[in-house]
Design an enzyme around this catalytic site. Structure first.
Site, PDB file in Angstrom:
ATOM      1  N   HIS A  58       0.855  -1.189   0.000  1.00 56.64           N
ATOM      2  CA  HIS A  58       0.000   0.000   0.000  1.00 56.64           C
ATOM      3  C   HIS A  58       0.893   1.241   0.000  1.00 56.64           C
ATOM      4  O   HIS A  58       1.850   1.325   0.763  1.00 56.64           O
ATOM      5  CB  HIS A  58      -0.890  -0.034   1.251  1.00 56.64           C
ATOM      6  N   HIS A 106       2.037  11.899  -1.499  1.00 60.94           N
ATOM      7  CA  HIS A 106       1.286  11.363  -0.374  1.00 60.94           C
ATOM      8  C   HIS A 106       0.246  12.394   0.064  1.00 60.94           C
ATOM      9  O   HIS A 106       0.516  13.254   0.894  1.00 60.94           O
ATOM     10  CB  HIS A 106       2.253  11.051   0.766  1.00 60.94           C
TER      11      HIS A 106
END
Length: 373
Positions: A58, A106
């Site tokens: 992930h 992110h």
């Protein structure tokens, strides 16, 4: 006259004959090659892509190591190519448009920037070139809903498009790994928020093929087998009946304050454990969902944080029935020690930045909760 018998004469000449032959005879042939392995196991070659559990990283590009100042926003200790070499066959990452460039970021590029998507894709192309018997899967979160053409151009410029798998049917019949390898169509790519195009048929709209379990979990008891996305698919049972492949999101967040959530690294050993009994363990979660009262089939995809802890591949091997039958994997230390050199080697951490102070200051300034999907 003394007559020598043939036997003693042959015996006298034999050492010379052997010496002469040893100088002209070719070396003995090498031993026969071991049985061909696909995705690190001979047992997987004849199985269809949909009958294999693909363990995945992930947020694979977002590292918690020296290259990012050990950013608390990082989800992995080791970069994507090391993940593949250690046995993972699924990589997930977020993509954002920043300065007119598709980049791996992110949530925000000012939080954790892992460099251009093209660099990441080039590293995948290099890995596939060096590992001709492996099939891998990419799952890209198209956070800014960029058109499929923007992705296609990067897949082509990075030489990754040559490996793209193109389905010949809607969703229900998938080829075996051997078939995919023989055609050199060894990359399956799913992207969110795209409209498929016949000009790049290897770029697949994720939710036309996959359904996911909930991802925003903060407690070991919160892991479930229920369908979270796409809502249009209805319940998990309906999604399975329609041919969608199940993806198990198995990673935990921890709440800091004011709705700020970061990856829960403190509980990672129990979260990624192959244990079949402990609530919240990867082994238990996969076992529950595979049961007849849930899916009646094992997950096809599993996403975890800090994949080398557990390690997560143990659960995948059990689900695939290949414990003790794997070959060609790189063993990584339990703790992350890759550092900047490891991240930069494949471009995964190029330009990466982020630490606790910066993270807190940024979130405080924006006044929003940052949760990475």
């Amino acid at each position: 006259m003394v007559r020598l018998s043939p036997l003693p004469l042959a015996a006298l000449l034999l050492p010379s004959l052997i010496a002469a032959q040893s100088t002209i005879l070719p070396s003995p042939p090498p031993p026969p090659p071991s049985e061909t392995a696909c995705n690190n196991s001979p047992d997987l070659c004849s199985r269809s892509y949909s009958n294999i559990t693909h363990i995945g990283a992930h947020n694979s590009a977002f590292l918690r190591d020296a290259s990012t100042g050990n950013s608390i926003a990082g989800n992995q200790y080791y970069n994507a190519t090391l993940a593949l070499s250690s046995g993972l066959r699924l990589l997930q990452a977020q993509v954002h448009l920043h300065d007119n460039t598709l980049k791996l970021c992110h949530t925000l590029c000012d939080l954790l920037d892992a460099g251009p998507l093209e660099t990441f894709l080039s590293s995948m192309a290099s890995w596939l070139s060096l590992n001709p018997n492996e099939v891998i899967t990419l799952l890209l979160v198209n956070s800014d809903s960029q058109p499929i053409t923007s992705f296609a151009s990067l897949f082509e410029s990075s030489s990754l498009s040559q490996y793209g798998f193109i389905p010949t049917n809607t969703t229900t019949i998938w080829p075996t790994l051997s078939e995919m390898i023989s055609l050199n169509h060894r990359l399956v790519t799913f992207i969110t928020n795209i409209t498929p195009s016949p000009s790049s048929p290897y770029l697949l709209a994720e939710f036309s093929y996959i359904f996911e379990t909930p991802f925003n979990n903060t407690s070991p008891s919160s892991f479930t087998c229920t369908l979270d996305r796409p809502l249009s698919a209805g319940a998990a049972s309906a999604a399975l009946s329609s041919g969608l492949l199940p993806l198990l999101n198995h990673f935990l967040y921890v709440d800091l304050s004011s709705g700020i959530q970061i990856p829960n690294v403190d509980s990672i050993d129990s979260t990624n454990s192959p244990d079949l009994v402990t609530t919240g363990s990867l082994g238990r979660h996969a076992e529950l969902c595979s049961g007849q009262d849930q899916w009646g089939t094992k997950p096809v995809f599993v996403l975890v944080d800090f994949f080398n802890r557990g390690p997560a591949t143990e659960t995948g091997d059990r689900l695939n029935g290949i414990q003790g039958k794997t070959v060609g994997r790189t063993t990584l230390p339990a703790e992350g020690s890759g550092g900047a050199a490891v991240g930069a080697a494949t471009g995964d951490a190029a330009g990466a930045r982020g630490n606790l102070k910066a993270f807190g200051a940024l979130v405080g300034f924006l006044g929003v909760a940052l949760v990475v999907l």
